[in-house]
Design an enzyme around this catalytic site. Structure first.
Site, PDB file in Angstrom:
ATOM      1  N   CYS A  42     -17.839 -36.444  -1.608  1.00 16.59           N
ATOM      2  CA  CYS A  42     -17.256 -37.755  -1.372  1.00 16.59           C
ATOM      3  C   CYS A  42     -17.597 -38.249   0.028  1.00 16.59           C
ATOM      4  O   CYS A  42     -17.762 -37.462   0.955  1.00 16.59           O
ATOM      5  CB  CYS A  42     -15.739 -37.787  -1.529  1.00 16.59           C
ATOM      6  SG  CYS A  42     -15.149 -37.089  -3.059  1.00 16.59           S
ATOM      7  N   ARG A 101     -23.245 -38.275  -1.279  1.00 18.67           N
ATOM      8  CA  ARG A 101     -22.151 -37.298  -1.333  1.00 18.67           C
ATOM      9  C   ARG A 101     -21.337 -37.405  -2.613  1.00 18.67           C
ATOM     10  O   ARG A 101     -20.470 -36.567  -2.879  1.00 18.67           O
ATOM     11  CB  ARG A 101     -21.218 -37.498  -0.139  1.00 18.67           C
ATOM     12  CG  ARG A 101     -21.890 -37.323   1.198  1.00 18.67           C
ATOM     13  CD  ARG A 101     -20.919 -37.617   2.287  1.00 18.67           C
ATOM     14  NE  ARG A 101     -19.917 -36.588   2.377  1.00 18.67           N
ATOM     15  CZ  ARG A 101     -19.955 -35.565   3.215  1.00 18.67           C
ATOM     16  NH1 ARG A 101     -20.951 -35.451   4.041  1.00 18.67           N
ATOM     17  NH2 ARG A 101     -19.012 -34.667   3.237  1.00 18.67           N
ATOM     18  N   TRP A 145     -16.771 -38.144  -5.628  1.00 17.39           N
ATOM     19  CA  TRP A 145     -17.246 -37.134  -6.575  1.00 17.39           C
ATOM     20  C   TRP A 145     -15.981 -36.455  -7.092  1.00 17.39           C
ATOM     21  O   TRP A 145     -15.283 -35.775  -6.351  1.00 17.39           O
ATOM     22  CB  TRP A 145     -18.148 -36.131  -5.871  1.00 17.39           C
ATOM     23  CG  TRP A 145     -18.806 -35.151  -6.798  1.00 17.39           C
ATOM     24  CD1 TRP A 145     -19.983 -35.311  -7.465  1.00 17.39           C
ATOM     25  CD2 TRP A 145     -18.324 -33.844  -7.144  1.00 17.39           C
ATOM     26  NE1 TRP A 145     -20.262 -34.198  -8.211  1.00 17.39           N
ATOM     27  CE2 TRP A 145     -19.260 -33.284  -8.040  1.00 17.39           C
ATOM     28  CE3 TRP A 145     -17.197 -33.099  -6.802  1.00 17.39           C
ATOM     29  CZ2 TRP A 145     -19.102 -32.012  -8.581  1.00 17.39           C
ATOM     30  CZ3 TRP A 145     -17.039 -31.840  -7.356  1.00 17.39           C
ATOM     31  CH2 TRP A 145     -17.999 -31.309  -8.233  1.00 17.39           C
ATOM     32  N   ASN A 150     -11.079 -36.638   1.373  1.00 19.81           N
ATOM     33  CA  ASN A 150     -12.056 -35.681   0.830  1.00 19.81           C
ATOM     34  C   ASN A 150     -11.408 -34.307   0.845  1.00 19.81           C
ATOM     35  O   ASN A 150     -10.668 -33.989   1.777  1.00 19.81           O
ATOM     36  CB  ASN A 150     -13.303 -35.601   1.724  1.00 19.81           C
ATOM     37  CG  ASN A 150     -14.200 -36.797   1.540  1.00 19.81           C
ATOM     38  OD1 ASN A 150     -13.936 -37.661   0.715  1.00 19.81           O
ATOM     39  ND2 ASN A 150     -15.249 -36.863   2.338  1.00 19.81           N
ATOM     40  N   GLY A 151     -11.744 -33.494  -0.132  1.00 19.29           N
ATOM     41  CA  GLY A 151     -11.182 -32.140  -0.169  1.00 19.29           C
ATOM     42  C   GLY A 151     -10.224 -31.989  -1.329  1.00 19.29           C
ATOM     43  O   GLY A 151     -10.197 -32.825  -2.249  1.00 19.29           O
ATOM     44  N   GLU A 171     -35.913 -21.060  -8.156  1.00 18.46           N
ATOM     45  CA  GLU A 171     -35.807 -22.370  -7.520  1.00 18.46           C
ATOM     46  C   GLU A 171     -36.482 -23.448  -8.398  1.00 18.46           C
ATOM     47  O   GLU A 171     -35.967 -24.560  -8.541  1.00 18.46           O
ATOM     48  CB  GLU A 171     -36.424 -22.309  -6.110  1.00 18.46           C
ATOM     49  CG  GLU A 171     -36.664 -23.625  -5.408  1.00 18.46           C
ATOM     50  CD  GLU A 171     -35.401 -24.465  -5.200  1.00 18.46           C
ATOM     51  OE1 GLU A 171     -34.282 -23.982  -5.426  1.00 18.46           O
ATOM     52  OE2 GLU A 171     -35.559 -25.651  -4.853  1.00 18.46           O
ATOM     53  N   LYS A 227     -34.650 -26.734  -9.991  1.00 16.24           N
ATOM     54  CA  LYS A 227     -35.121 -28.097  -9.737  1.00 16.24           C
ATOM     55  C   LYS A 227     -35.243 -28.878 -11.051  1.00 16.24           C
ATOM     56  O   LYS A 227     -34.802 -30.005 -11.163  1.00 16.24           O
ATOM     57  CB  LYS A 227     -36.466 -28.013  -9.022  1.00 16.24           C
ATOM     58  CG  LYS A 227     -36.711 -28.992  -7.946  1.00 16.24           C
ATOM     59  CD  LYS A 227     -36.056 -28.742  -6.613  1.00 16.24           C
ATOM     60  CE  LYS A 227     -34.593 -28.415  -6.633  1.00 16.24           C
ATOM     61  NZ  LYS A 227     -34.056 -27.946  -5.388  1.00 16.24           N
ATOM     62  N   GLU A 238     -31.731 -29.643 -12.567  1.00 15.23           N
ATOM     63  CA  GLU A 238     -30.985 -30.679 -11.857  1.00 15.23           C
ATOM     64  C   GLU A 238     -31.462 -32.082 -12.203  1.00 15.23           C
ATOM     65  O   GLU A 238     -30.663 -32.973 -12.450  1.00 15.23           O
ATOM     66  CB  GLU A 238     -31.173 -30.512 -10.342  1.00 15.23           C
ATOM     67  CG  GLU A 238     -30.302 -29.517  -9.694  1.00 15.23           C
ATOM     68  CD  GLU A 238     -30.519 -29.530  -8.190  1.00 15.23           C
ATOM     69  OE1 GLU A 238     -29.586 -29.890  -7.476  1.00 15.23           O
ATOM     70  OE2 GLU A 238     -31.630 -29.172  -7.741  1.00 15.23           O
ATOM     71  N   HIS A 252     -36.737  -7.266 -22.133  1.00 13.05           N
ATOM     72  CA  HIS A 252     -35.414  -6.615 -22.214  1.00 13.05           C
ATOM     73  C   HIS A 252     -34.366  -7.554 -22.815  1.00 13.05           C
ATOM     74  O   HIS A 252     -33.180  -7.299 -22.709  1.00 13.05           O
ATOM     75  CB  HIS A 252     -34.972  -6.140 -20.824  1.00 13.05           C
ATOM     76  CG  HIS A 252     -35.866  -5.089 -20.263  1.00 13.05           C
ATOM     77  ND1 HIS A 252     -35.889  -3.802 -20.744  1.00 13.05           N
ATOM     78  CD2 HIS A 252     -36.811  -5.141 -19.288  1.00 13.05           C
ATOM     79  CE1 HIS A 252     -36.793  -3.098 -20.086  1.00 13.05           C
ATOM     80  NE2 HIS A 252     -37.367  -3.892 -19.199  1.00 13.05           N
ATOM     81  N   LYS A 308     -24.716 -34.382  -3.144  1.00 12.81           N
ATOM     82  CA  LYS A 308     -25.640 -33.736  -2.201  1.00 12.81           C
ATOM     83  C   LYS A 308     -24.958 -32.625  -1.409  1.00 12.81           C
ATOM     84  O   LYS A 308     -25.554 -31.589  -1.160  1.00 12.81           O
ATOM     85  CB  LYS A 308     -26.195 -34.808  -1.254  1.00 12.81           C
ATOM     86  CG  LYS A 308     -27.174 -34.290  -0.228  1.00 12.81           C
ATOM     87  CD  LYS A 308     -28.486 -33.930  -0.877  1.00 12.81           C
ATOM     88  CE  LYS A 308     -29.475 -33.317   0.108  1.00 12.81           C
ATOM     89  NZ  LYS A 308     -30.478 -32.521  -0.601  1.00 12.81           N
TER      90      LYS A 308
HETATM   91  O1  M6R Z   1     -26.347 -28.245   1.977  1.00  5.50           O
HETATM   92  P1  M6R Z   1     -26.550 -26.877   1.405  1.00  5.50           P
HETATM   93  O2  M6R Z   1     -27.936 -26.377   1.669  1.00  5.50           O
HETATM   94  O3  M6R Z   1     -25.531 -25.894   1.861  1.00  5.50           O
HETATM   95  O4  M6R Z   1     -26.395 -27.054  -0.143  1.00  5.50           O
HETATM   96  C1  M6R Z   1     -26.447 -25.960  -1.012  1.00  5.50           C
HETATM   97  C2  M6R Z   1     -26.590 -26.385  -2.448  1.00  5.50           C
HETATM   98  O5  M6R Z   1     -25.494 -27.166  -2.844  1.00  5.50           O
HETATM   99  C3  M6R Z   1     -27.875 -27.176  -2.684  1.00  5.50           C
HETATM  100  O6  M6R Z   1     -29.003 -26.453  -2.312  1.00  5.50           O
HETATM  101  C4  M6R Z   1     -27.999 -27.577  -4.166  1.00  5.50           C
HETATM  102  O7  M6R Z   1     -28.204 -26.432  -4.940  1.00  5.50           O
HETATM  103  C5  M6R Z   1     -29.136 -28.580  -4.328  1.00  5.50           C
HETATM  104  N1  M6R Z   1     -28.723 -29.651  -5.159  1.00  5.50           N
HETATM  105  C6  M6R Z   1     -30.379 -27.969  -4.874  1.00  5.50           C
HETATM  106  O8  M6R Z   1     -31.389 -28.879  -5.122  1.00  5.50           O
END
Ligand code: M6R
Length: 603
Positions: free
Chosen positions: A2, A27, A71, A95-96, A478, A482, A485, A501, A598
């Site tokens: 947020c 955010r 969010w 926020n929180g 990774e 990607k 997401e 396995h 983010k």
């Molecule tokens: O800001 P941070 O690097 O701590 O964030 C960690 C994850 O939330 C972040 O890498 C998330 O997995 C991304 N959306 C990946 O693309």
């Protein structure tokens, strides 16, 4: 999670808040709202991003106000659940998470709430303590914060004390922008950098009283604290799309530049690595017995890749933990000889921050690898760290931060080898490879057109496996993240050797395996065996390798081999471009995938 923006000055508050919120949408973007104060509070709210807000409904004459982009945590995305929330004389953005909101709700017998949020309950609690102005608002806020458990970044205003914004923080970042007959409040500096470069970062359990001409900081007993004014640097300036259609593509293509920024003045052509940030003296370096790397999502995968390399470079155990697990785990770490490295792009991830506290509690040495200057992680670690200088990452899916994180840890490892009197050839080799990376990544972009064409042929597959062995396994992880997401495809990564396995039972004509074949001769041959096993079961295979297309592979990309330490970063570029192209064909919101944000500042 947020975004929060607050303003008080002499200009129309609604415009300044709106532009600030636009910068904070990364955010969270499931609903938004703005409230301004004249004699009364006037509020607009909408489901979706800030463009859905009808600003014409707010008066231009109001010069104080607060806004929020959400969010969802408690309560689904809806106009009622959007912030700001007003209860009685209190309007706030939060926020929180207020963990004991149900207890507060019960004890105050609140039956007239308009939303399902914990934040409205907090507004009701402050209102209850305020008793229609019988005590000061700051006293009421103080009493309320003592009663809540959980996390908050909070801005409160009231028509009964209309010349101030009250701000508070516990676990959720808040920054106050210092202006001239105007002041700003935001959840991060990007929202206010166009107005001022002077900021005060609020610490946990601090309250601030902000007027147009003053900023006072207090602890939770309302004892004055001295504000520490920081200067924001240019690298925190606004990111713009330029000629790109998406930030994701822009940030992928920025990697040659972001890596140069990381290495500038730190890695030399002579083969040396000098980092000023990590604060480990010769004794600390020599006494280290193990390294612990902690992060979430992409940052965790950057750490996992580094593990394979650091263990070889340093001949030392390197353990990688998800921050969300570490904070509740009771692993056995030797207190004084363990270095815990926290990796975070935003520097605000709640699980990472909690893990730092846990590491400190266990007397581990704490260091950060962080992109956002002045962020909470950067301030919380005790042994300094490395700033990535990758520039703002706007796309929710992280790309340029990943390559910088991996490179930064390699740099740290190379320096540590030297400090510990290890093999100087390792330091030289790492430096040499790192310096080659920007041009090698640029050369890899020439595969983009080919990846576009190949994507059209494979986009229809429903099940995607990403396979890699050794350090290419974290690269596979990774790559799968990607794709997941940004395209909403269920992609999963496995170590190549694990397929037989279990997961191989899923192979059919709806499945494609992205198989990363390494340069190393022996491991390459093992990868070819896995390829054959997949073909034998009717699988479709997309190989990425430093060699020409192997027999049996359906689709292929040939990449350059830069060297043993950095090889994975080149494969990763291809996987980033692949995810971008699949998402483009599928027509999803590439920079803001559904349900994500983010920066994950809640647990
Ligand atoms: O800001 P941070 O690097 O701590 O964030 C960690 C994850 O939330 C972040 O890498 C998330 O997995 C991304 N959306 C990946 O693309």
């Amino acid at each position: 999670m947020c975004g929060i923006m607050g303003y008080l000055g002499e200009r129309p508050a609604k415009d300044i808040i709106y532009t600030g919120l636009k910068r904070l949408e990364y955010r969270g973007y499931d609903s938004a709202g703005v409230a301004v104060l004249t004699k009364d509070v006037q509020t607009i709210k909408a489901v979706g991003d800030t463009s859905k807000l009808d600003l014409t409904k707010l008066p231009k004459s109001a010069t104080i106000g607060i806004g929020h982009t959400r969010w969802a945590t408690h309560g689904r995305p809806s106009a009622q659940n959007a912030h700001p929330h007003t209860y009685g004389d209190i309007t706030l953005v939060h926020n929180g998470i207020i963990e004991n909101y149900q207890d507060i709700k019960d004890s105050l017998k609140l039956s007239d709430l308009k939303s399902q949020t914990d934040s409205e309950v907090l507004a009701a609690l402050i209102n209850n303590n305020y008793q229609k102005g019988k005590i000061s608002l700051i006293e009421a806020l103080k009493r309320s914060l003592v009663e809540v458990s959980g996390t908050f970044g909070l801005v409160v205003m009231s028509p009964l004390e209309s010349n101030q914004l009250l701000v508070a923080r516990r676990g959720s970042p808040i920054v106050i922008g210092v202006g001239d007959i105007q002041n700003f409040v935001a959840s991060d500096p990007s929202a206010i950098i166009s107005h001022t470069d002077k900021v005060i970062y609020l610490e946990d359990d601090q309250i601030a009283r902000v007027t147009r001409t003053s900023i006072e900081i207090f602890d939770l007993k309302l004892k004055h604290k001295n504000p520490n004014i920081n200067r924001l640097s240019k690298s925190e300036a606004e990111a713009t799309l330029g000629h790109y259609k998406t930030y994701l593509e822009k940030e992928i293509k920025e990697q040659p530049e972001s890596l140069k920024n990381l290495m500038r003045g730190r890695v030399s052509q002579k083969g040396t690595v000098k980092l000023g940030g990590p604060n480990l003296d010769a004794d600390d370096a020599n006494n280290l017995e193990q390294i612990l790397i902690i992060g979430c999502g992409t940052s965790y995968y950057a750490g996992l890749y580094a593990k394979y390399k650091l263990e070889e470079m340093l001949n030392m155990p390197v353990i990688v933990e998800h921050a969300s697990e570490f904070r509740y785990r009771h692993g056995a770490y030797k207190s004084n000889s363990t270095l815990a490295i926290f990796i975070s792009q935003s520097g605000e991830t709640a699980d990472v921050l909690a893990s730092i506290q846990e590491a400190k509690r266990r007397h581990l040495k704490t260091m950060g690898i962080v992109n956002t200057i002045g962020s909470s992680v950067a301030r919380a670690v005790e042994h300094g760290g490395i700033y990535l200088h990758a520039g703002q990452e706007v796309s929710v899916a992280s790309t340029k931060a990943y390559s910088s994180m991996v490179s930064a840890i390699l740099m740290f490892g190379a320096q540590l080898v030297y400090q510990r009197g290890g093999n100087s050839n390792i330091t030289k080799e790492v430096a040499k490879e790192l310096l080659m990376l920007p041009s090698e990544i640029k050369a890899t972009f020439e595969l983009h057109e080919n990846i576009k064409k190949l994507t059209k042929q494979i986009n229809h597959f429903e099940k995607w496996f990403y396979l890699g062995r050794n350090s290419l396994y974290p690269v596979a992880l990774e790559g799968a993240l990607k794709l997941t997401e940004v395209s909403y495809i269920h992609a999963q990564a496995f170590p190549t050797g694990e397929m037989k396995h279990g997961p191989i039972s899923l192979v059919d004509n709806k499945h494609i395996s992205i198989l990363l074949l390494p340069e190393d001769e022996t491991l390459y041959e093992k990868g070819i065996s896995a390829l054959e096993e997949l073909i034998a079961r009717g699988g479709t295979i997309f190989t990425i390798s430093t060699r020409p297309k192997p027999k049996g592979s359906n689709y292929h990309l040939q990449v350059t081999y830069v060297g043993e330490y950095t090889e994975g970063l080149i494969y990763n570029i291809c996987l980033q471009l692949l995810a971008l192209e699949v998402a483009t064909i599928r027509g999803v919101n590439i920079d803001r995938p559904r349900n994500l944000a983010k920066s994950v500042t809640v647990e």
